[in-house]
Design a protein around this motif. Structure first.
Motif, short mmCIF file in Angstrom:
data_model
loop_
_atom_site.label_atom_id
_atom_site.label_comp_id
_atom_site.label_asym_id
_atom_site.label_seq_id
_atom_site.Cartn_x
_atom_site.Cartn_y
_atom_site.Cartn_z
N ASP A 28 6.95 -18.49 15.89
CA ASP A 28 7.59 -17.16 15.92
C ASP A 28 7.88 -16.66 14.52
OD1 ASP A 28 7.50 -17.16 18.68
OD2 ASP A 28 9.56 -17.88 18.92
N LEU A 29 8.35 -17.55 13.66
CA LEU A 29 8.67 -17.16 12.29
C LEU A 29 7.42 -16.74 11.54
CD1 LEU A 29 10.68 -16.89 9.98
CD2 LEU A 29 10.36 -19.34 9.50
N PRO A 36 -0.67 -14.48 11.34
CA PRO A 36 -1.04 -14.85 12.71
C PRO A 36 -1.75 -16.19 12.82
CG PRO A 36 -2.48 -13.11 11.87
CD PRO A 36 -1.36 -13.26 10.89
N LEU A 37 -2.55 -16.55 11.82
CA LEU A 37 -3.27 -17.83 11.90
C LEU A 37 -2.32 -19.01 11.79
CD1 LEU A 37 -6.50 -17.06 9.85
CD2 LEU A 37 -6.13 -16.94 12.32
N MET A 43 1.65 -22.71 17.33
CA MET A 43 1.60 -22.60 18.78
C MET A 43 0.81 -23.75 19.38
SD MET A 43 0.95 -18.49 19.35
CE MET A 43 0.86 -18.61 21.15
N GLY A 44 -0.30 -24.10 18.73
CA GLY A 44 -1.09 -25.24 19.19
C GLY A 44 -0.32 -26.54 19.11
N ARG A 63 -4.59 -16.05 24.08
CA ARG A 63 -4.45 -14.63 23.76
C ARG A 63 -4.23 -14.42 22.27
NH1 ARG A 63 -5.48 -9.71 26.53
NH2 ARG A 63 -5.34 -8.36 24.72
N ALA A 64 -3.48 -15.32 21.65
CA ALA A 64 -3.23 -15.23 20.21
C ALA A 64 -4.53 -15.38 19.44
CB ALA A 64 -2.22 -16.29 19.78
N TYR A 65 -5.37 -16.32 19.85
CA TYR A 65 -6.69 -16.46 19.22
C TYR A 65 -7.50 -15.19 19.39
CZ TYR A 65 -6.64 -21.48 18.10
OH TYR A 65 -6.39 -22.72 17.54
N LEU A 66 -7.46 -14.60 20.58
CA LEU A 66 -8.21 -13.37 20.84
C LEU A 66 -7.74 -12.24 19.92
CD1 LEU A 66 -10.27 -11.97 22.88
CD2 LEU A 66 -8.22 -11.15 24.05
N ASP A 67 -6.44 -12.05 19.84
CA ASP A 67 -5.88 -10.98 19.02
C ASP A 67 -6.16 -11.19 17.54
OD1 ASP A 67 -4.95 -9.83 21.34
OD2 ASP A 67 -2.90 -10.63 21.13
N ALA A 68 -6.34 -12.45 17.14
CA ALA A 68 -6.63 -12.76 15.74
C ALA A 68 -8.12 -12.70 15.43
CB ALA A 68 -6.08 -14.14 15.38
#
Length: 202
Positions: A28-29, A36-37, A43-44, A63-68
């Motif tokens: 989050d931080l 994002p990476l 997150m992983g 979803r985070a991978y997709l958005d990145a």
């Protein structure tokens, strides 16, 4: 007396977080700091450290991978999700979006099997899966109309969306669901004129 107290099981203290919780905080931080990476990396770690990671955690990672823009990794997470939860739509949804972002013209049909599986799995609960199913139908209308030039099949998918989501309404509500226009020449047996937006960024 002291010995008996020591033998009692320790009660967890609320403010002591697990490693997984700390990793989520780090993610989050990093996100708030605009990295994002790095956020995805944490997150992983949070997912791998969790004793009982949830399907929501796995989807959010994909979803985070997709958005990145990390579409290969997103596809891998989607594959993992669908293997663990084959009766959920979200794994197929991730894979469909990841492949569509790569094959934006739909020429290769890379997203086809995942959107088809999404429709198969999601249709029995079409209300809760409404947004995903509408996107799948939109995709297939575009694919069959603009790539395959198979207008009857495109119309079939359009009709499925109309019937499923607007059969109790009146008026051209389906244009809000499937933004496609087909002129009247189609009904005379000629090639229709089609207007489709770029849907790959949905």
């Amino acid at each position: 007396m002291l010995f008996n107290i020591i033998k009692k099981p320790l009660i967890p203290i609320p403010y002591l977080k697990t490693k997984s919780d700390l990793a989520k905080q780090a993610a989050d931080l990093a996100k708030k700091l605009g990295d994002p990476l790095l956020s995805i990396e944490w997150m992983g770690k949070a997912y791998n450290l969790a004793k009982n990671p949830s399907n929501v955690d796995l989807y959010n990672l994909g979803r985070a991978y997709l958005d990145a823009g990390k579409f290969t990794q997103c596809d891998s997470i989607g594959n993992m999700y669908s293997a663990k939860y084959p009766n959920h739509t979200y794994g197929y949804y991730l894979r469909a979006l990841a492949n569509w972002r790569v094959d934006t013209t739909m020429e290769l049909g890379s997203a086809n099997p995942y959107f088809q599986k999404l429709i198969e799995v999601g249709s029995p609960d079409s209300l809760n899966n409404k947004s995903q199913l509408k996107l799948a139908y939109r995709y297939f209308v575009g694919y069959y109309a603009t790539v395959k030039r198979d207008y009857p099949t495109a119309i079939t998918h359009l009709g499925s969306a109309i019937c499923r989501y607007t059969c109790f309404n009146t008026g051209p509500i389906f244009f809000a669901i499937v933004p496609i226009t087909i002129n009247k020449s189609h009904w005379r047996g000629e090639n229709p004129t089609l207007s489709l937006p770029n849907l790959a960024k949905s």
